[in-house]
Motif scaffolding. Sequence first.
Motif, PDB file in Angstrom:
ATOM      1  N   LEU A 114      20.519  17.748  44.919  1.00 31.12           N
ATOM      2  CA  LEU A 114      21.963  17.509  44.890  1.00 31.12           C
ATOM      3  C   LEU A 114      22.482  17.091  46.271  1.00 31.12           C
ATOM      4  O   LEU A 114      23.445  16.316  46.370  1.00 31.12           O
ATOM      5  CB  LEU A 114      22.696  18.749  44.379  1.00 31.12           C
ATOM      6  CG  LEU A 114      22.467  19.032  42.884  1.00 31.12           C
ATOM      7  CD1 LEU A 114      23.112  20.343  42.479  1.00 31.12           C
ATOM      8  CD2 LEU A 114      23.015  17.908  42.011  1.00 31.12           C
ATOM      9  N   TRP A 162      22.846  25.975  36.754  1.00 28.58           N
ATOM     10  CA  TRP A 162      21.844  26.413  37.731  1.00 28.58           C
ATOM     11  C   TRP A 162      22.415  27.489  38.652  1.00 28.58           C
ATOM     12  O   TRP A 162      21.740  28.483  38.952  1.00 28.58           O
ATOM     13  CB  TRP A 162      21.374  25.209  38.548  1.00 28.58           C
ATOM     14  CG  TRP A 162      20.345  25.568  39.573  1.00 28.58           C
ATOM     15  CD1 TRP A 162      20.549  25.812  40.892  1.00 28.58           C
ATOM     16  CD2 TRP A 162      18.948  25.750  39.355  1.00 28.58           C
ATOM     17  NE1 TRP A 162      19.374  26.125  41.517  1.00 28.58           N
ATOM     18  CE2 TRP A 162      18.371  26.097  40.595  1.00 28.58           C
ATOM     19  CE3 TRP A 162      18.132  25.660  38.226  1.00 28.58           C
ATOM     20  CZ2 TRP A 162      17.016  26.339  40.743  1.00 28.58           C
ATOM     21  CZ3 TRP A 162      16.773  25.906  38.378  1.00 28.58           C
ATOM     22  CH2 TRP A 162      16.232  26.246  39.620  1.00 28.58           C
ATOM     23  N   MET A 173      25.131  21.870  37.734  1.00 33.40           N
ATOM     24  CA  MET A 173      25.387  22.773  38.858  1.00 33.40           C
ATOM     25  C   MET A 173      25.862  24.146  38.357  1.00 33.40           C
ATOM     26  O   MET A 173      25.417  25.188  38.851  1.00 33.40           O
ATOM     27  CB  MET A 173      26.454  22.169  39.781  1.00 33.40           C
ATOM     28  CG  MET A 173      25.937  21.069  40.675  1.00 33.40           C
ATOM     29  SD  MET A 173      27.266  20.111  41.442  1.00 33.40           S
ATOM     30  CE  MET A 173      28.038  21.320  42.467  1.00 33.40           C
ATOM     31  N   VAL A 208      16.754  22.247  43.639  1.00 37.33           N
ATOM     32  CA  VAL A 208      17.971  21.712  43.025  1.00 37.33           C
ATOM     33  C   VAL A 208      19.009  21.400  44.098  1.00 37.33           C
ATOM     34  O   VAL A 208      19.634  20.341  44.099  1.00 37.33           O
ATOM     35  CB  VAL A 208      18.527  22.710  41.989  1.00 37.33           C
ATOM     36  CG1 VAL A 208      19.846  22.232  41.431  1.00 37.33           C
ATOM     37  CG2 VAL A 208      17.529  22.881  40.868  1.00 37.33           C
ATOM     38  N   ARG A 209      19.145  22.310  45.058  1.00 40.67           N
ATOM     39  CA  ARG A 209      20.061  22.049  46.169  1.00 40.67           C
ATOM     40  C   ARG A 209      19.637  20.796  46.926  1.00 40.67           C
ATOM     41  O   ARG A 209      20.471  19.984  47.320  1.00 40.67           O
ATOM     42  CB  ARG A 209      20.044  23.218  47.142  1.00 40.67           C
ATOM     43  CG  ARG A 209      21.026  24.284  46.801  1.00 40.67           C
ATOM     44  CD  ARG A 209      21.161  25.206  47.981  1.00 40.67           C
ATOM     45  NE  ARG A 209      22.175  26.190  47.701  1.00 40.67           N
ATOM     46  CZ  ARG A 209      22.887  26.778  48.627  1.00 40.67           C
ATOM     47  NH1 ARG A 209      22.700  26.493  49.883  1.00 40.67           N
ATOM     48  NH2 ARG A 209      23.787  27.669  48.303  1.00 40.67           N
ATOM     49  N   ARG A 261      22.736  37.299  42.345  1.00 39.74           N
ATOM     50  CA  ARG A 261      21.934  36.269  43.008  1.00 39.74           C
ATOM     51  C   ARG A 261      22.270  34.849  42.536  1.00 39.74           C
ATOM     52  O   ARG A 261      21.406  34.137  42.024  1.00 39.74           O
ATOM     53  CB  ARG A 261      20.443  36.527  42.800  1.00 39.74           C
ATOM     54  CG  ARG A 261      19.993  37.862  43.342  1.00 39.74           C
ATOM     55  CD  ARG A 261      18.511  37.953  43.460  1.00 39.74           C
ATOM     56  NE  ARG A 261      18.039  37.187  44.616  1.00 39.74           N
ATOM     57  CZ  ARG A 261      16.767  37.114  44.981  1.00 39.74           C
ATOM     58  NH1 ARG A 261      15.847  37.728  44.286  1.00 39.74           N
ATOM     59  NH2 ARG A 261      16.408  36.422  46.040  1.00 39.74           N
ATOM     60  N   LEU A 278      13.569  30.881  46.012  1.00 37.68           N
ATOM     61  CA  LEU A 278      13.705  32.332  46.209  1.00 37.68           C
ATOM     62  C   LEU A 278      12.534  32.894  47.015  1.00 37.68           C
ATOM     63  O   LEU A 278      12.655  33.922  47.651  1.00 37.68           O
ATOM     64  CB  LEU A 278      13.802  33.030  44.844  1.00 37.68           C
ATOM     65  CG  LEU A 278      15.030  32.641  44.017  1.00 37.68           C
ATOM     66  CD1 LEU A 278      14.980  33.298  42.653  1.00 37.68           C
ATOM     67  CD2 LEU A 278      16.298  33.044  44.736  1.00 37.68           C
ATOM     68  N   ASP A 329      23.515  30.812  43.018  1.00 42.49           N
ATOM     69  CA  ASP A 329      23.535  29.782  44.049  1.00 42.49           C
ATOM     70  C   ASP A 329      25.019  29.523  44.274  1.00 42.49           C
ATOM     71  O   ASP A 329      25.636  28.711  43.569  1.00 42.49           O
ATOM     72  CB  ASP A 329      22.804  28.510  43.581  1.00 42.49           C
ATOM     73  CG  ASP A 329      22.583  27.549  44.726  1.00 42.49           C
ATOM     74  OD1 ASP A 329      23.470  27.486  45.590  1.00 42.49           O
ATOM     75  OD2 ASP A 329      21.544  26.866  44.754  1.00 42.49           O
ATOM     76  N   ARG A 330      25.583  30.265  45.201  1.00 47.56           N
ATOM     77  CA  ARG A 330      27.035  30.385  45.312  1.00 47.56           C
ATOM     78  C   ARG A 330      27.730  29.028  45.490  1.00 47.56           C
ATOM     79  O   ARG A 330      28.760  28.762  44.877  1.00 47.56           O
ATOM     80  CB  ARG A 330      27.356  31.328  46.476  1.00 47.56           C
ATOM     81  CG  ARG A 330      28.804  31.720  46.615  1.00 47.56           C
ATOM     82  CD  ARG A 330      29.232  32.640  45.488  1.00 47.56           C
ATOM     83  NE  ARG A 330      30.637  32.923  45.577  1.00 47.56           N
ATOM     84  CZ  ARG A 330      31.147  34.039  46.106  1.00 47.56           C
ATOM     85  NH1 ARG A 330      30.354  34.978  46.567  1.00 47.56           N
ATOM     86  NH2 ARG A 330      32.441  34.235  46.140  1.00 47.56           N
ATOM     87  N   THR A 331      27.154  28.167  46.333  1.00 48.40           N
ATOM     88  CA  THR A 331      27.798  26.865  46.587  1.00 48.40           C
ATOM     89  C   THR A 331      27.931  26.079  45.294  1.00 48.40           C
ATOM     90  O   THR A 331      29.005  25.554  44.976  1.00 48.40           O
ATOM     91  CB  THR A 331      26.961  26.054  47.600  1.00 48.40           C
ATOM     92  OG1 THR A 331      26.637  26.893  48.691  1.00 48.40           O
ATOM     93  CG2 THR A 331      27.688  24.834  48.072  1.00 48.40           C
ATOM     94  N   LEU A 332      26.827  25.990  44.546  1.00 44.21           N
ATOM     95  CA  LEU A 332      26.857  25.205  43.303  1.00 44.21           C
ATOM     96  C   LEU A 332      27.762  25.882  42.276  1.00 44.21           C
ATOM     97  O   LEU A 332      28.530  25.215  41.570  1.00 44.21           O
ATOM     98  CB  LEU A 332      25.448  25.040  42.737  1.00 44.21           C
ATOM     99  CG  LEU A 332      24.399  24.392  43.655  1.00 44.21           C
ATOM    100  CD1 LEU A 332      23.107  24.147  42.881  1.00 44.21           C
ATOM    101  CD2 LEU A 332      24.905  23.087  44.232  1.00 44.21           C
TER     102      LEU A 332
END
Lengths: 297, 165
Positions: free
Chosen positions: B32, A109, A106, B28-29, A51, B82, A53-56
């Motif tokens: 950013l 996280w 990044m 956070v996304r 799980r 989530l 946050d693949r992009t970051l």
Amino acid sequence: MTALLFVLLLLIGAYVVTVIERWAVTGRIDPVAPLAGALALLATESIVPRRPDRTLFDAAPVLMLISAVLAAAVLPLTSSGIVVDLATGGLFVNAALVYIMVALVMAGWGADGAYAMVGGWSFLGQLIAYSMLIVMPIAAVAMRAQSLSTVAIVQSQASVWNVITQPLGFVLFVLAAMGASFLPPFDLPNATALAMGVAGEYTGVRLAVFRLGRLVLVVTLATAITVFFLGGWLGPLLPGWVWTPVKTLVVAATLLAGGRYVPRLRQEHLLQWSWKLGIPLALTNIAWVGVTLLAVR
Amino acid sequence: MGQPIAVGFFGVVAIWFAITVFRTSSMVRSALALLAVMVALGGIFLALEAEFLGVLQLMMMASEMTIMAIFMVMYMMDPGGLGQMEMTHQKRSAGLVGALGALGGVTLAVFVAWGGGATVPTPTGQLRLLGLEIMGRSMLIFETAGVTILVAMIAATAVAIARWR
């Protein structure tokens, strides 16, 4: 052509810094180990944690590498050997370095791991400790050069290097550079106590890019110290394009070896020393430079 | 020709990430993505040859947005998104205000006679002019703002320490 040469020099610099770092840790000089290590990493499976946050997670190592390369692009090898001579070069170095912190946050996280996240956020605290000690000494060297251009800053040291005229700024900048590149004793974000922190969840090609970014960052900061305080390409006998790499490697070796004799600092101690001692000293340095400039004039 | 293309490109990037800010449920996304908007605005400054402003924008926003992100993580219930928490509210009025704002912006851009051919000072000249401005007629404003922020920092620290003790 200058850009190609610049990338080649950065890669050679990263290779030599790896050899020096291994020497600082193991006491042995092994010129093959960095290449073997890199090949081993590239051949290893690049595992993605559960799980994420693949992009970051994916963008962080790349952002780190790009930031370090951009900061290096405004630092001169010689008076004409520079990728971009910005009028705001000194400021741009700092702007690019801030994105190292963004990349580490990044990475921490995105990995969805407790140790990585603590490491990433702790580097944000570390930035609050060291960033003023990067900016203020740069302001002082720019005062002497009457310019933020890195080429002009080196040219202003033709009579005497800034390390002689601004020793306080030099010491503060070196310590801040060690903090910015999270070298011991400031290696809080990727400390062994945190199971390698932000780097802990990376494997394979992602870890290879992460490590390359960190090595280029060390080369960039060592070059910045050379340019701002050690006269850049200026020196007797040898040509300028030899002096800058030689000084940079000596500085890099000092940064890598020196910190290993000091115990790792705790986060709150780093912040305390930085804000209660470092910033007043940096302000004193600026005042000192101002007074000396007026006195000389 | 290159300048309008660069300004347009960074403008589209800024709008794209501005939409992303509200489309994600991760704090956070979101923070950013807002940083990416600010980076694109820095790109617009650089494309418009305002070198100092561009570099300053890139430098300041990186740390500010990340610090904002950690505060959002600390204070929000679901910082990682989530739980698929709904991030938007008052959609109709917000949409209306947004549309009116966009319309106003486009109207200003298209119908105002902005003039053209203004001479941009060299980057070094810009730094000199900015320095003279800060050390001249704007000095009082900058000093007042600086002292106010310093007082706020000291007051916030004093309050935090008092509670901690």
